[in-house]
Design a protein around this motif. Sequence first.
Motif, PDB file in Angstrom:
ATOM      1  N   LEU A  66       0.823  -1.204   0.000  1.00 32.57           N
ATOM      2  CA  LEU A  66       0.000   0.000   0.000  1.00 32.57           C
ATOM      3  C   LEU A  66       0.859   1.258   0.000  1.00 32.57           C
ATOM      4  O   LEU A  66       0.472   2.290  -0.557  1.00 32.57           O
ATOM      5  CB  LEU A  66      -0.943  -0.016   1.198  1.00 32.57           C
ATOM      6  CG  LEU A  66      -2.050  -1.067   1.087  1.00 32.57           C
ATOM      7  CD1 LEU A  66      -2.884  -1.126   2.361  1.00 32.57           C
ATOM      8  CD2 LEU A  66      -2.948  -0.778  -0.093  1.00 32.57           C
ATOM      9  N   ASP A 159      -8.263   3.442  -7.175  1.00 26.17           N
ATOM     10  CA  ASP A 159      -7.441   3.479  -5.964  1.00 26.17           C
ATOM     11  C   ASP A 159      -7.987   4.492  -4.956  1.00 26.17           C
ATOM     12  O   ASP A 159      -8.010   4.236  -3.745  1.00 26.17           O
ATOM     13  CB  ASP A 159      -5.989   3.834  -6.318  1.00 26.17           C
ATOM     14  CG  ASP A 159      -5.274   2.700  -7.037  1.00 26.17           C
ATOM     15  OD1 ASP A 159      -5.745   1.549  -6.941  1.00 26.17           O
ATOM     16  OD2 ASP A 159      -4.249   2.960  -7.681  1.00 26.17           O
ATOM     17  N   PHE A 334      -5.453  -5.237  -5.047  1.00 23.95           N
ATOM     18  CA  PHE A 334      -5.964  -4.366  -3.987  1.00 23.95           C
ATOM     19  C   PHE A 334      -7.264  -4.954  -3.415  1.00 23.95           C
ATOM     20  O   PHE A 334      -7.563  -4.787  -2.225  1.00 23.95           O
ATOM     21  CB  PHE A 334      -6.216  -2.969  -4.558  1.00 23.95           C
ATOM     22  CG  PHE A 334      -6.058  -1.856  -3.553  1.00 23.95           C
ATOM     23  CD1 PHE A 334      -6.160  -2.096  -2.193  1.00 23.95           C
ATOM     24  CD2 PHE A 334      -5.805  -0.563  -3.980  1.00 23.95           C
ATOM     25  CE1 PHE A 334      -6.021  -1.066  -1.276  1.00 23.95           C
ATOM     26  CE2 PHE A 334      -5.662   0.469  -3.069  1.00 23.95           C
ATOM     27  CZ  PHE A 334      -5.769   0.218  -1.715  1.00 23.95           C
TER      28      PHE A 334
END
Length: 576
Positions: A66, A159, A334
């Motif tokens: 991350l 994102d 993700f």
Amino acid sequence: MHELIRDITLCILFAWMLGLLAHFSRQPLILAYLIAGFCIGPFGAGWVKSQESISVISELGLIFMLFMIGLEIDLKKIVRAGKVILFAAGGQLLGGCLLGGLFFIGIGLSLGGGHFDAVYLCVACALSSTVIIVKVLYEKRELDTLPGRITLGVLVLQDIFAILFLAVQPSLANLEIGVILISIGRVAVLVAAALLVSRYVLPRLFHQIARRPELILLGALAWCFLVAETAEQLSLSREMGALIAGVSLSTFPYALDVTAKVTTLRDFFITLFFVALGMTIPVPGLSVIGLALMIAAFTVVSRLVTTFAPLYLMKQGLRASLLPALNLAQISEFSLVVIQTGVSDHHIAAETANAASFAFVVLAVLSTFAMSRSDEITRWAIGPLKRIGLRDLDHGNGHAEEGHEGGHGEARRIVILGFFRAASALLAEIERQAPVLLEQITVIDFNPNVYQTLLSRGLHVIYGDISSADTLLHAGIGKSEMIILSVPDALLKGASNEKLVRHVRTLNPTAMIVATADLLSDVGELYEAGASYVTVTRLSDAHELFTVIEAAQAGLLADKRAELDQRLGERREVLP
């Protein structure tokens, strides 16, 4: 401690061995890491059994992953994102979550009472894999094409969406307006503090140690873990803090240097994260496989619907609307992060998490295959889409815009097949030196932006695929005097300069055909195919560079630059 070191050794060894197999078989490395983890984990050979080892390895991998995702988020690009990208991303995210909610609740997954399987799957299925997409588009040299730019823009906004979800995620069990506002407030405070420190404090410190690479790396890692631990104290999560730390450094003067130095360390810990994730995946039962296949099918269908529709409504044409939808049709790494945070907080059942991981594996393989053949798939799909009533940009115009002379099949003296930067520069040069010649030119391309821009400038343009025989026939290739192929083979889709030259020469035996060669060895082959002249761009580039060297040696580089700046200022190119 000795057990942890042994477990890490096994993780890296098996990840490397299966990574080699994935490389030679052209499969995603993430898939190899997941399988490696499964092989050595509790559900495989059982060589790694310590849940504590798995947890530590996984959390370190998450933090670094991350942090690097945050470093690669360019806030300036988001601000400058065009309305097409914003509209496409908004439609894909909102539409995907809405359809996901209806679908996953409809198949019986929980939405409340401490269990939020449907919520996590909605978010997971709305995100696409940056790693897979960038790798495949880079190999196909499509990152700088219109569909490529749209795809990357949507990824960046995905994102941001994931960041907002991670801010709310710890409070899902007590989801009230006040709790949500407090969570968002904490994130806002942390982001503001991180940005201020990275803007006014860290640059001075890093400037002082700029010549000490080890201190640059150590400083970046210290910042990552400091913000991560601060986030933990604010009842957020270390992963959320690492993401914010990365975003704050993305605007940093030394961001590129930091990214370059942390990349190797990132790759190591990301490998550990996916191997550790693979350890948690049991041998799937029929129920898990069934749910995984439903998740995979929903992801593909929803992505095609929610990405294609906004782009089509924005008049991007069938091809430029389909390609981003195909590019984005997988689950993100993700997404696995989001799922794992849900598992840690007991928000999602282990069976659902395993199904999501299995769906990721299935889509990673299928998506890589589909993206590598996206042009063939798109050509196959356009026909049926037209037959069901969807209109492309050339609909009703006879392949020429109404209001411009030269309708269906009319001959033009000069036809430019394919429009990229060389063709853009050529038109600008013609406009500067012989504007009357523009009336004799036809451009054929399937970029909707090129199509609309050239039409607005009064040029004759045909929206179509130059590798299609029908397009060339409708363009009147058989009656043209000169045909220019200015797009190099590396950027052509479904054809090559040699194949186009042979096909055009068949349609028009007398025309002058100008082709482009990527390699010196291509020149002879193009002449044998029927080209009248072959341009080799490296020769003109070399000549330009040589004149720069001469100007520098004569002390005239500033004058040469001023001359170039003046020439650039006079040009009105279609493509930047």
